[in-house]
Design an enzyme around this catalytic site. Structure first.
Site, PDB file in Angstrom:
ATOM      1  N   GLN A 168       4.196   9.413   5.110  1.00 28.61           N
ATOM      2  CA  GLN A 168       5.440   9.350   4.380  1.00 28.61           C
ATOM      3  C   GLN A 168       6.202  10.726   4.292  1.00 28.61           C
ATOM      4  OE1 GLN A 168       4.209   7.641   0.705  1.00 28.61           O
ATOM      5  NE2 GLN A 168       4.092   5.608   1.549  1.00 28.61           N
TER       6      GLN A 168
ATOM      7  N   ASP B 220       0.890  -0.943  -0.115  1.00 28.05           N
ATOM      8  CA  ASP B 220      -0.023  -0.130   0.093  1.00 28.05           C
ATOM      9  C   ASP B 220       0.837   1.253   0.028  1.00 28.05           C
ATOM     10  OD1 ASP B 220      -2.182  -1.449  -0.058  1.00 28.05           O
ATOM     11  OD2 ASP B 220      -2.849  -1.004   1.922  1.00 28.05           O
ATOM     12  N   GLY B 221       2.078   1.438   0.482  1.00 31.83           N
ATOM     13  CA  GLY B 221       2.858   2.303   0.651  1.00 31.83           C
ATOM     14  C   GLY B 221       3.249   2.816  -0.585  1.00 31.83           C
TER      15      GLY B 221
ATOM     16  N   LYS C 107       2.382  14.303  25.042  1.00 34.63           N
ATOM     17  CA  LYS C 107       1.627  14.125  23.677  1.00 34.63           C
ATOM     18  C   LYS C 107       0.501  15.057  23.363  1.00 34.63           C
ATOM     19  CE  LYS C 107       2.715   9.221  22.757  1.00 34.63           C
ATOM     20  NZ  LYS C 107       2.042   7.953  22.655  1.00 34.63           N
TER      21      LYS C 107
ATOM     22  N   ASP D 107      -4.174  13.698  21.393  1.00 32.45           N
ATOM     23  CA  ASP D 107      -2.815  13.370  20.685  1.00 32.45           C
ATOM     24  C   ASP D 107      -2.727  13.732  19.684  1.00 32.45           C
ATOM     25  OD1 ASP D 107      -2.433  11.733  23.221  1.00 32.45           O
ATOM     26  OD2 ASP D 107      -2.524  10.020  22.546  1.00 32.45           O
TER      27      ASP D 107
ATOM     28  N   ASN E 266      -4.347   8.910   1.735  1.00 34.89           N
ATOM     29  CA  ASN E 266      -4.874   8.174   2.943  1.00 34.89           C
ATOM     30  C   ASN E 266      -5.321   9.355   3.806  1.00 34.89           C
ATOM     31  OD1 ASN E 266      -5.176   5.504   2.290  1.00 34.89           O
ATOM     32  ND2 ASN E 266      -3.382   4.891   3.863  1.00 34.89           N
TER      33      ASN E 266
END
Length: 281
Positions: free
Chosen positions: A235, A61-62, A146, A165, A135
């Site tokens: 990414q 998928d990446g 966080k 978060d 995505n």
């Protein structure tokens, strides 16, 4: 008619080079020119010739996410070939790609049109970063503490302050990714909707929202106790500052994905999520 193909191979997968050469030879026997581009990092750029008729991705998928960002504005279809277990996006195995290719070349009706996102960061009134995503766009902490505070607006209407978060803005394609893990719904992959999913919100009333709205804005409020980062498709990364505004819009162009002839979206999520009616520990 398909005359020129670009094969994008995930260089981190051992068999991608071998499969890429097999596909190039197959296409060459049909008088179709094919070039191979191998990528080691999904943040690298790829040169896509303007006369490319089809992109074939080899990986998971990446690799498809990477290719979609590169070619969606050019209107070039992508045939995603999975070299591992079936992904949510890469429906086609290395043993099935030729059948899917031949059907697409002859009929062209096995094509899925997927919503893309356009992401822009505004700082002091100027655009300082932009990207596309198939995505999702995610704003979250990059430090140890966080909790982040974000102002959320939809089509210029404020939805208030959100503490937690972070926040995920996902497409229907991305509804089976990070958004799903954070409690978001699964949306049919060809719908034109945007999912706003808070990540571990401090307020129980903060729930995922599915909207047809066009523009989602996230304001990074002053007084943050942590560094904050924006990611596109997991990414591409960009460090945010207090006062930044992240604008996420529906792109005018779609990612065009050649579909499997063996399985559909419903079958994939059924099998991936073990919807068999039995109890799964």
């Amino acid at each position: 008619m398909i005359k020129n193909v670009l094969i994008i191979a995930n260089g981190s997968k051992h068999e991608s080079g071998l499969e890429a050469r097999k596909i190039r030879d197959y296409l060459g026997e049909r008088a179709i020119s094919a070039d191979i581009a191998s990528t080691e990092s999904f943040s690298d750029s790829v040169n896509v010739p303007v006369d490319t008729d089809l992109v074939i991705t080899l990986g998971g998928d990446g690799t498809v996410l990477y290719a979609a960002r590169a070619v969606h504005e050019m209107g070039i279809p992508i045939l995603p070939v999975n070299l591992g277990t079936f992904g949510y996006i890469t429906e086609i195995s290395k043993d099935e790609w030729a059948e899917a290719f031949e059907h697409y070349a002859a009929a062209g009706d096995n094509l899925s049109r997927r919503l893309m996102l356009r992401i822009t960061v505004i700082r002091n009134g100027k655009r300082v970063w932009h990207a596309s995503a198939l995505n999702e766009a995610v704003v979250t902490s990059s430090g140890i503490a966080k909790v982040v505070t974000l102002g959320l607006s939809l089509d210029n209407t404020s939805l208030g302050l959100f503490k937690g978060d972070g926040m995920i803005i996902a497409t229907p394609t991305g509804s089976t990714g990070y958004s799903l893990a954070a409690g978001g719904p699964i949306i049919d992959s060809e719908m034109s909707a945007v999912i706003i999913t808070p990540i571990c919100p401090f307020t129980l009333s903060n729930r995922p929202l599915v909207t047809s709205g066009r523009i989602v804005s996230l304001d990074v409020k002053p007084g943050q106790r942590t560094d904050i980062v924006l990611t596109a498709d997991g990414q591409l990364l960009f460090d945010l500052e207090e006062g930044d505004r992240v604008i996420v819009e529906k792109s005018r162009s779609r990612a065009l994905l050649v579909k499997s002839l063996e399985r559909n979206f419903t079958e994939i999520i059924r099998d991936k999520l073990h919807w068999s009616g039995a109890i799964h520990a």
